[in-house]
Design a protein around this motif. Structure first.
Motif, PDB file in Angstrom:
ATOM      1  N   GLY A  91      69.638  32.015 -11.999  1.00 45.14           N
ATOM      2  CA  GLY A  91      68.275  33.292 -11.377  1.00 45.14           C
ATOM      3  C   GLY A  91      67.508  33.469 -10.874  1.00 45.14           C
ATOM      4  N   ARG A  92      66.621  33.169 -10.848  1.00 47.99           N
ATOM      5  CA  ARG A  92      65.302  33.331 -11.000  1.00 47.99           C
ATOM      6  C   ARG A  92      64.794  32.198  -9.477  1.00 47.99           C
ATOM      7  N   LEU A  93      63.540  32.286  -8.961  1.00 48.71           N
ATOM      8  CA  LEU A  93      62.370  31.301  -7.996  1.00 48.71           C
ATOM      9  C   LEU A  93      61.579  30.329  -8.876  1.00 48.71           C
ATOM     10  N   LEU A  94      61.777  29.465  -8.979  1.00 54.73           N
ATOM     11  CA  LEU A  94      61.257  28.629 -10.012  1.00 54.73           C
ATOM     12  C   LEU A  94      60.335  27.504  -9.535  1.00 54.73           C
ATOM     13  N   SER A  95      58.931  27.340 -10.031  1.00 54.23           N
ATOM     14  CA  SER A  95      58.435  26.349  -9.381  1.00 54.23           C
ATOM     15  C   SER A  95      58.425  24.771 -10.658  1.00 54.23           C
ATOM     16  N   VAL A  96      58.653  24.362 -10.008  1.00 51.77           N
ATOM     17  CA  VAL A  96      58.955  23.062 -10.868  1.00 51.77           C
ATOM     18  C   VAL A  96      57.708  22.286 -10.810  1.00 51.77           C
ATOM     19  N   ARG A  97      57.272  21.814 -11.966  1.00 47.15           N
ATOM     20  CA  ARG A  97      55.798  20.461 -12.044  1.00 47.15           C
ATOM     21  C   ARG A  97      56.675  18.792 -12.669  1.00 47.15           C
ATOM     22  N   ALA A  98      55.869  18.062 -11.715  1.00 50.61           N
ATOM     23  CA  ALA A  98      56.389  16.685 -12.707  1.00 50.61           C
ATOM     24  C   ALA A  98      55.118  16.258 -13.401  1.00 50.61           C
ATOM     25  N   TYR A  99      55.349  15.394 -14.308  1.00 56.56           N
ATOM     26  CA  TYR A  99      53.929  14.903 -14.865  1.00 56.56           C
ATOM     27  C   TYR A  99      54.112  13.544 -15.234  1.00 56.56           C
ATOM     28  N   ASP A 100      53.490  12.481 -14.871  1.00 54.83           N
ATOM     29  CA  ASP A 100      54.071  11.094 -15.569  1.00 54.83           C
ATOM     30  C   ASP A 100      53.438  10.978 -17.052  1.00 54.83           C
ATOM     31  N   GLY A 101      53.746  10.001 -17.640  1.00 50.91           N
ATOM     32  CA  GLY A 101      53.330   9.860 -19.375  1.00 50.91           C
ATOM     33  C   GLY A 101      51.515   9.814 -19.463  1.00 50.91           C
ATOM     34  N   SER A 102      50.480  10.109 -18.644  1.00 51.44           N
ATOM     35  CA  SER A 102      49.181  10.649 -18.954  1.00 51.44           C
ATOM     36  C   SER A 102      49.295  12.146 -18.654  1.00 51.44           C
ATOM     37  N   HIS A 103      49.886  12.666 -18.107  1.00 47.97           N
ATOM     38  CA  HIS A 103      49.719  14.192 -17.823  1.00 47.97           C
ATOM     39  C   HIS A 103      49.151  14.232 -16.918  1.00 47.97           C
ATOM     40  N   MET A 104      49.776  13.829 -16.112  1.00 44.63           N
ATOM     41  CA  MET A 104      49.056  13.796 -14.653  1.00 44.63           C
ATOM     42  C   MET A 104      50.109  14.512 -13.376  1.00 44.63           C
ATOM     43  N   LEU A 105      50.018  15.316 -13.074  1.00 48.57           N
ATOM     44  CA  LEU A 105      50.715  15.928 -12.106  1.00 48.57           C
ATOM     45  C   LEU A 105      51.121  15.047 -10.966  1.00 48.57           C
ATOM     46  N   THR A 106      52.611  14.336 -10.738  1.00 50.01           N
ATOM     47  CA  THR A 106      53.439  13.181  -9.260  1.00 50.01           C
ATOM     48  C   THR A 106      54.160  14.386  -8.952  1.00 50.01           C
ATOM     49  N   GLY A 107      54.098  15.305  -8.802  1.00 48.87           N
ATOM     50  CA  GLY A 107      55.332  16.324  -7.730  1.00 48.87           C
ATOM     51  C   GLY A 107      55.352  18.133  -8.133  1.00 48.87           C
ATOM     52  N   THR A 108      55.266  18.581  -7.237  1.00 49.60           N
ATOM     53  CA  THR A 108      55.491  19.982  -7.110  1.00 49.60           C
ATOM     54  C   THR A 108      57.369  20.426  -6.073  1.00 49.60           C
ATOM     55  N   GLU A 109      58.071  21.331  -6.412  1.00 49.01           N
ATOM     56  CA  GLU A 109      58.206  22.006  -5.658  1.00 49.01           C
ATOM     57  C   GLU A 109      58.569  22.768  -6.688  1.00 49.01           C
ATOM     58  N   VAL A 110      58.725  23.961  -5.093  1.00 46.50           N
ATOM     59  CA  VAL A 110      59.282  25.540  -5.428  1.00 46.50           C
ATOM     60  C   VAL A 110      61.084  25.986  -4.867  1.00 46.50           C
ATOM     61  N   LEU A 111      61.972  26.058  -6.020  1.00 47.49           N
ATOM     62  CA  LEU A 111      63.297  26.295  -4.787  1.00 47.49           C
ATOM     63  C   LEU A 111      64.280  27.527  -6.438  1.00 47.49           C
ATOM     64  N   PRO A 112      65.195  27.573  -5.692  1.00 49.07           N
ATOM     65  CA  PRO A 112      66.379  28.748  -6.335  1.00 49.07           C
ATOM     66  C   PRO A 112      66.236  28.030  -8.149  1.00 49.07           C
ATOM     67  N   GLY A 113      66.490  28.750  -9.012  1.00 50.02           N
ATOM     68  CA  GLY A 113      67.238  27.871  -9.822  1.00 50.02           C
ATOM     69  C   GLY A 113      68.528  27.146  -9.871  1.00 50.02           C
ATOM     70  N   THR A 114      69.415  27.837  -9.093  1.00 49.74           N
ATOM     71  CA  THR A 114      70.439  27.080  -8.542  1.00 49.74           C
ATOM     72  C   THR A 114      70.514  25.514  -8.073  1.00 49.74           C
ATOM     73  N   ASP A 115      69.277  24.707  -7.257  1.00 51.04           N
ATOM     74  CA  ASP A 115      68.970  24.163  -7.594  1.00 51.04           C
ATOM     75  C   ASP A 115      67.628  23.162  -8.020  1.00 51.04           C
ATOM     76  N   LEU A 116      68.047  23.094  -9.682  1.00 55.38           N
ATOM     77  CA  LEU A 116      67.031  22.884 -10.124  1.00 55.38           C
ATOM     78  C   LEU A 116      67.674  21.653 -10.676  1.00 55.38           C
ATOM     79  N   GLU A 117      68.410  20.811 -10.718  1.00 54.50           N
ATOM     80  CA  GLU A 117      69.104  19.833 -11.192  1.00 54.50           C
ATOM     81  C   GLU A 117      69.186  18.401  -9.946  1.00 54.50           C
ATOM     82  N   ASP A 118      69.164  18.546  -8.814  1.00 57.38           N
ATOM     83  CA  ASP A 118      68.120  17.725  -7.820  1.00 57.38           C
ATOM     84  C   ASP A 118      67.316  17.554  -7.550  1.00 57.38           C
TER      85      ASP A 118
END
Length: 150
Positions: A91-118
């Motif tokens: 039920g929350r607005l989320l900021s999702v941040r992806a990192y690689d194995g070296s802990h470097m940022l590879t992507g971001t998205e802001v989305l409703p929690g209901t869309d997290l799986e995709d």
């Protein structure tokens, strides 16, 4: 769709947070309080403390401490189920941040929690060691870590 596992703060980290000299009671009436030790919302301000935690497990220019709520006393924790997203995130607005194995940022998205799986599927990709940090978009606080598979 990729298989993923959502992880709460490990109990040793949650225990350190509880004992932290900077741990304080939250503002009463400001709940629900999303507890990172069990990934559940807590209604009672007296049941949680607010403190700062370092969610990164390695060196990274993106590493930063984040305020989190944890139960004031040890709780039953979170049972990580493959492919399951905790209700606390839904039920929350989320900021999702992806990192690689070296802990470097590879992507971001802001989305409703209901869309997290995709978003997890898109952001984790096939990179070895990739993981995702989920933050609550409004306050920017760390919520949990998500890894591919186990």
């Amino acid at each position: 769709m990729s298989t993923f596992t959502v992880h709460a703060l490990p109990e040793d980290v949650a225990s350190d947070v509880r004992r932290s000299p900077g741990a304080v009671p939250p503002v009463a009436g400001d709940g629900p309080y999303p507890a990172r030790c069990c990934l559940r919302d807590v209604e009672d301000a007296d049941a949680v403390v607010l403190a700062s935690v370092m969610p990164f497990r390695g060196e990274s220019p993106y590493a930063a401490r984040s305020p989190v709520y944890v139960h004031a006393e040890r709780c039953e924790g979170h049972t990580a189920e493959r492919g399951a997203v905790p209700v606390m995130l839904r039920g929350r607005l989320l900021s999702v941040r992806a990192y690689d194995g070296s802990h470097m940022l590879t992507g971001t998205e802001v989305l409703p929690g209901t869309d997290l799986e995709d978003a997890i599927d898109r952001l984790l990709g096939d990179a070895p060691g990739a993981y995702v940090h989920v933050h609550f978009a409004g306050p920017g606080c760390f919520a949990c870590r998500i890894d591919r598979g186990a």
